[in-house]
Scaffold this motif. Structure first.
Motif, PDB file in Angstrom:
ATOM      1  N   GLU A   1     -16.185   9.362  -2.429  1.00 23.55           N
ATOM      2  CA  GLU A   1     -16.591   7.959  -2.553  1.00 23.55           C
ATOM      3  C   GLU A   1     -15.398   7.074  -2.890  1.00 23.55           C
ATOM      4  O   GLU A   1     -15.225   5.995  -2.311  1.00 23.55           O
ATOM      5  N   VAL A   2     -14.573   7.521  -3.813  1.00 22.54           N
ATOM      6  CA  VAL A   2     -13.394   6.742  -4.201  1.00 22.54           C
ATOM      7  C   VAL A   2     -12.407   6.658  -3.029  1.00 22.54           C
ATOM      8  O   VAL A   2     -11.835   5.600  -2.760  1.00 22.54           O
ATOM      9  N   ALA A   3     -12.217   7.767  -2.330  1.00 27.95           N
ATOM     10  CA  ALA A   3     -11.275   7.772  -1.196  1.00 27.95           C
ATOM     11  C   ALA A   3     -11.693   6.749  -0.139  1.00 27.95           C
ATOM     12  O   ALA A   3     -10.847   6.077   0.455  1.00 27.95           O
ATOM     13  N   ARG A   4     -12.987   6.606   0.096  1.00 30.07           N
ATOM     14  CA  ARG A   4     -13.468   5.638   1.079  1.00 30.07           C
ATOM     15  C   ARG A   4     -13.179   4.203   0.656  1.00 30.07           C
ATOM     16  O   ARG A   4     -13.147   3.298   1.488  1.00 30.07           O
ATOM     17  N   GLY A   5     -12.962   3.973  -0.626  1.00 31.01           N
ATOM     18  CA  GLY A   5     -12.745   2.623  -1.125  1.00 31.01           C
ATOM     19  C   GLY A   5     -11.333   2.100  -0.930  1.00 31.01           C
ATOM     20  O   GLY A   5     -11.090   0.903  -1.112  1.00 31.01           O
ATOM     21  N   PHE A   6     -10.397   2.971  -0.541  1.00 26.41           N
ATOM     22  CA  PHE A   6      -9.015   2.531  -0.358  1.00 26.41           C
ATOM     23  C   PHE A   6      -8.822   1.897   1.009  1.00 26.41           C
ATOM     24  O   PHE A   6      -9.466   2.283   1.992  1.00 26.41           O
ATOM     25  N   ARG A   7      -7.918   0.926   1.064  1.00 30.35           N
ATOM     26  CA  ARG A   7      -7.533   0.331   2.339  1.00 30.35           C
ATOM     27  C   ARG A   7      -6.360   1.112   2.921  1.00 30.35           C
ATOM     28  O   ARG A   7      -6.062   2.212   2.493  1.00 30.35           O
TER      29      ARG A   7
ATOM     30  N   GLU B   1      -7.708  10.139   7.618  1.00 26.88           N
ATOM     31  CA  GLU B   1      -7.162   9.782   8.935  1.00 26.88           C
ATOM     32  C   GLU B   1      -7.404   8.322   9.286  1.00 26.88           C
ATOM     33  O   GLU B   1      -6.625   7.730  10.043  1.00 26.88           O
ATOM     34  N   ARG B   2      -8.452   7.749   8.738  1.00 24.77           N
ATOM     35  CA  ARG B   2      -8.765   6.340   9.006  1.00 24.77           C
ATOM     36  C   ARG B   2      -8.024   5.396   8.069  1.00 24.77           C
ATOM     37  O   ARG B   2      -8.110   4.187   8.231  1.00 24.77           O
ATOM     38  N   ARG B   3      -7.318   5.950   7.100  1.00 27.37           N
ATOM     39  CA  ARG B   3      -6.690   5.107   6.086  1.00 27.37           C
ATOM     40  C   ARG B   3      -5.187   5.297   5.948  1.00 27.37           C
ATOM     41  O   ARG B   3      -4.559   4.627   5.134  1.00 27.37           O
ATOM     42  N   THR B   4      -4.613   6.212   6.707  1.00 29.16           N
ATOM     43  CA  THR B   4      -3.185   6.454   6.566  1.00 29.16           C
ATOM     44  C   THR B   4      -2.601   6.995   7.863  1.00 29.16           C
ATOM     45  O   THR B   4      -3.316   7.516   8.708  1.00 29.16           O
ATOM     46  N   GLY B   5      -1.275   6.862   7.981  1.00 30.65           N
ATOM     47  CA  GLY B   5      -0.579   7.405   9.131  1.00 30.65           C
ATOM     48  C   GLY B   5       0.145   8.695   8.826  1.00 30.65           C
ATOM     49  O   GLY B   5       0.853   9.231   9.681  1.00 30.65           O
ATOM     50  N   ARG B   6       0.000   9.215   7.608  1.00 30.47           N
ATOM     51  CA  ARG B   6       0.746  10.419   7.211  1.00 30.47           C
ATOM     52  C   ARG B   6      -0.058  11.168   6.161  1.00 30.47           C
ATOM     53  O   ARG B   6      -0.354  10.624   5.090  1.00 30.47           O
ATOM     54  N   ILE B   7      -0.421  12.418   6.444  1.00 32.06           N
ATOM     55  CA  ILE B   7      -1.169  13.243   5.494  1.00 32.06           C
ATOM     56  C   ILE B   7      -0.348  14.483   5.191  1.00 32.06           C
ATOM     57  O   ILE B   7       0.090  15.187   6.097  1.00 32.06           O
ATOM     58  N   VAL B   8      -0.126  14.753   3.907  1.00 33.33           N
ATOM     59  CA  VAL B   8       0.712  15.866   3.462  1.00 33.33           C
ATOM     60  C   VAL B   8      -0.160  16.860   2.700  1.00 33.33           C
ATOM     61  O   VAL B   8      -0.966  16.463   1.855  1.00 33.33           O
TER      62      VAL B   8
ATOM     63  N   THR C   1       3.794   4.706   9.055  1.00 33.36           N
ATOM     64  CA  THR C   1       2.910   3.614   9.437  1.00 33.36           C
ATOM     65  C   THR C   1       1.534   3.884   8.853  1.00 33.36           C
ATOM     66  O   THR C   1       1.326   4.859   8.142  1.00 33.36           O
ATOM     67  N   GLY C   2       0.610   3.027   9.135  1.00 32.98           N
ATOM     68  CA  GLY C   2      -0.756   3.179   8.660  1.00 32.98           C
ATOM     69  C   GLY C   2      -1.546   1.918   8.914  1.00 32.98           C
ATOM     70  O   GLY C   2      -0.982   0.883   9.282  1.00 32.98           O
ATOM     71  N   PRO C   3      -2.862   1.969   8.716  1.00 24.60           N
ATOM     72  CA  PRO C   3      -3.681   0.771   8.916  1.00 24.60           C
ATOM     73  C   PRO C   3      -3.267  -0.348   7.960  1.00 24.60           C
ATOM     74  O   PRO C   3      -2.712  -0.097   6.888  1.00 24.60           O
ATOM     75  N   PHE C   4      -3.556  -1.586   8.350  1.00 20.54           N
ATOM     76  CA  PHE C   4      -3.274  -2.725   7.478  1.00 20.54           C
ATOM     77  C   PHE C   4      -3.995  -2.518   6.140  1.00 20.54           C
ATOM     78  O   PHE C   4      -5.117  -2.022   6.125  1.00 20.54           O
ATOM     79  N   PRO C   5      -3.388  -2.848   5.004  1.00 17.86           N
ATOM     80  CA  PRO C   5      -2.131  -3.576   4.823  1.00 17.86           C
ATOM     81  C   PRO C   5      -0.889  -2.701   4.685  1.00 17.86           C
ATOM     82  O   PRO C   5       0.158  -3.209   4.309  1.00 17.86           O
ATOM     83  N   ALA C   6      -0.992  -1.401   4.948  1.00 22.25           N
ATOM     84  CA  ALA C   6       0.201  -0.560   4.849  1.00 22.25           C
ATOM     85  C   ALA C   6       1.280  -1.040   5.811  1.00 22.25           C
ATOM     86  O   ALA C   6       2.456  -1.097   5.463  1.00 22.25           O
TER      87      ALA C   6
ATOM     88  N   ALA D   1       0.822  -1.188   0.000  1.00 19.00           N
ATOM     89  CA  ALA D   1       0.000   0.000   0.000  1.00 19.00           C
ATOM     90  C   ALA D   1       0.860   1.242   0.000  1.00 19.00           C
ATOM     91  O   ALA D   1       1.774   1.384   0.781  1.00 19.00           O
ATOM     92  N   VAL D   2       0.555   2.166  -0.879  1.00 19.94           N
ATOM     93  CA  VAL D   2       1.294   3.411  -0.972  1.00 19.94           C
ATOM     94  C   VAL D   2       0.312   4.563  -1.085  1.00 19.94           C
ATOM     95  O   VAL D   2      -0.873   4.377  -1.271  1.00 19.94           O
ATOM     96  N   PRO D   3       0.865   5.792  -1.004  1.00 24.80           N
ATOM     97  CA  PRO D   3      -0.007   6.911  -0.896  1.00 24.80           C
ATOM     98  C   PRO D   3      -0.790   7.226  -2.141  1.00 24.80           C
ATOM     99  O   PRO D   3      -0.223   7.325  -3.208  1.00 24.80           O
ATOM    100  N   PRO D   4      -2.157   7.433  -2.063  1.00 24.65           N
ATOM    101  CA  PRO D   4      -2.900   7.910  -3.212  1.00 24.65           C
ATOM    102  C   PRO D   4      -3.086   9.424  -3.134  1.00 24.65           C
ATOM    103  O   PRO D   4      -3.895   9.904  -2.367  1.00 24.65           O
ATOM    104  N   PRO D   5      -2.341  10.231  -3.904  1.00 26.41           N
ATOM    105  CA  PRO D   5      -2.521  11.668  -3.856  1.00 26.41           C
ATOM    106  C   PRO D   5      -3.922  12.074  -4.286  1.00 26.41           C
ATOM    107  O   PRO D   5      -4.493  11.487  -5.195  1.00 26.41           O
ATOM    108  N   ARG D   6      -4.485  13.119  -3.653  1.00 22.17           N
ATOM    109  CA  ARG D   6      -5.835  13.551  -3.965  1.00 22.17           C
ATOM    110  C   ARG D   6      -5.801  15.041  -4.282  1.00 22.17           C
ATOM    111  O   ARG D   6      -5.355  15.851  -3.482  1.00 22.17           O
ATOM    112  N   PHE D   7      -6.318  15.421  -5.450  1.00 19.16           N
ATOM    113  CA  PHE D   7      -6.231  16.803  -5.871  1.00 19.16           C
ATOM    114  C   PHE D   7      -7.623  17.378  -6.073  1.00 19.16           C
ATOM    115  O   PHE D   7      -8.463  16.770  -6.733  1.00 19.16           O
TER     116      PHE D   7
END
Length: 263
Positions: free
Chosen positions: A149-155, A180-187, A204-209, A6-12
């Protein structure tokens, strides 16, 4: 131990896309190709709202990737997984829109940009899984509602980047609880790599990260991942580790009765 799944999905959002789509597209493509795309925090999925600046971002990412020659990946296994995951994206309907130089030797990874719609990503969960390597998936969204909606679909993710102008802050506030529920780092308005190792570093981050989101693998508190607490009850001083003895011969900082002290 961190998983490289799992890696970061940038959101614009719409405002920064219109203001600096070229800058964002170029920067993202460069980060995605770092170390032939073999970095924990390299961006893999770009979610962008269709509108002013989208085509400029798309063209800038393609142009940056086109400059890149194929390069040798770390192991044959990583290379095979990369090419297999690219085929998975193609089989699920992703369209190739850009590519770097073709491989000239075994185990070389070719830089690639693929594109899907938000509807495709929502319909096919396999497209939300990382392609570990020099690969970017551009997702064309219809608007802020589909973005949420798409953001909620990520693990679980190691990090997420959010590009927002002042006028986007209302939407950003709605997105933050999702992230915040899907990652340990927000930029904000930057990319998550390179990462500076500091007291504030979190990797870090929630599983499977990661396998255990309570601990970070980078930063000053990373040692906590490798510690196991032991209680020494009713011990004479000479049998205790020096750092725990009453006289504190090592003069280390300790928590005694809830207070930090070197006494």
């Amino acid at each position: 131990m961190d998983h490289e799944q799992a890696v970061p999905p940038p959101r614009f959002l719409a405002e920064p896309l219109a203001a600096r789509g070229v800058e964002i597209g170029t920067g993202l493509a460069r980060c995605a190709q770092y170390n032939v795309g073999q970095a924990c925090l390299k961006p893999a999925v770009l979610l962008a709202v269709d509108g002013p600046g989208f085509d400029e971002l798309r063209d800038a990412a393609r142009a940056e990737v086109a400059k890149t020659a194929a390069r040798t990946m770390l192991t044959p296994g990583i290379h095979d997984a990369y090419t297999g995951n690219v085929r998975r994206m193609q089989d699920n309907g992703a369209t190739r829109i850009g590519a770097g130089g073709a491989p000239a030797a075994a185990w070389e990874g070719q830089s690639l940009v693929y594109e899907v719609t938000g509807e495709q990503l929502l319909a096919e969960p396999a497209m939300r899984e990382e392609v570990f390597g020099p690969f970017v998936l551009l997702v064309r969204l219809t608007g802020a509602d589909q973005l949420r909606e798409v953001a909620r679909g990520f693990r679980g993710q190691l990090s997420a980047s959010l590009h927002a102008e002042v006028r986007d802050h209302a939407i950003a506030q709605e997105l933050l609880p999702i992230l915040e529920r899907r990652t340990g780092r927000i930029v904000i308005n930057n990319f998550s790599m390179p990462q500076e190792v500091s007291h504030a570093s979190v990797h870090t981050g929630p599983f499977p990260a990661t396998s255990d989101s309570r601990f970070t693998s980078v930063g000053m508190s990373a040692i906590e991942r490798f510690l196991r607490p032991v209680t020494y009850q009713n011990f004479p001083d000479e049998l205790l580790p020096e750092s725990l003895r009453e006289t504190n011969p090592l003069h280390v900082w300790r928590l005694v009765d809830g207070e930090l002290t070197r006494d």
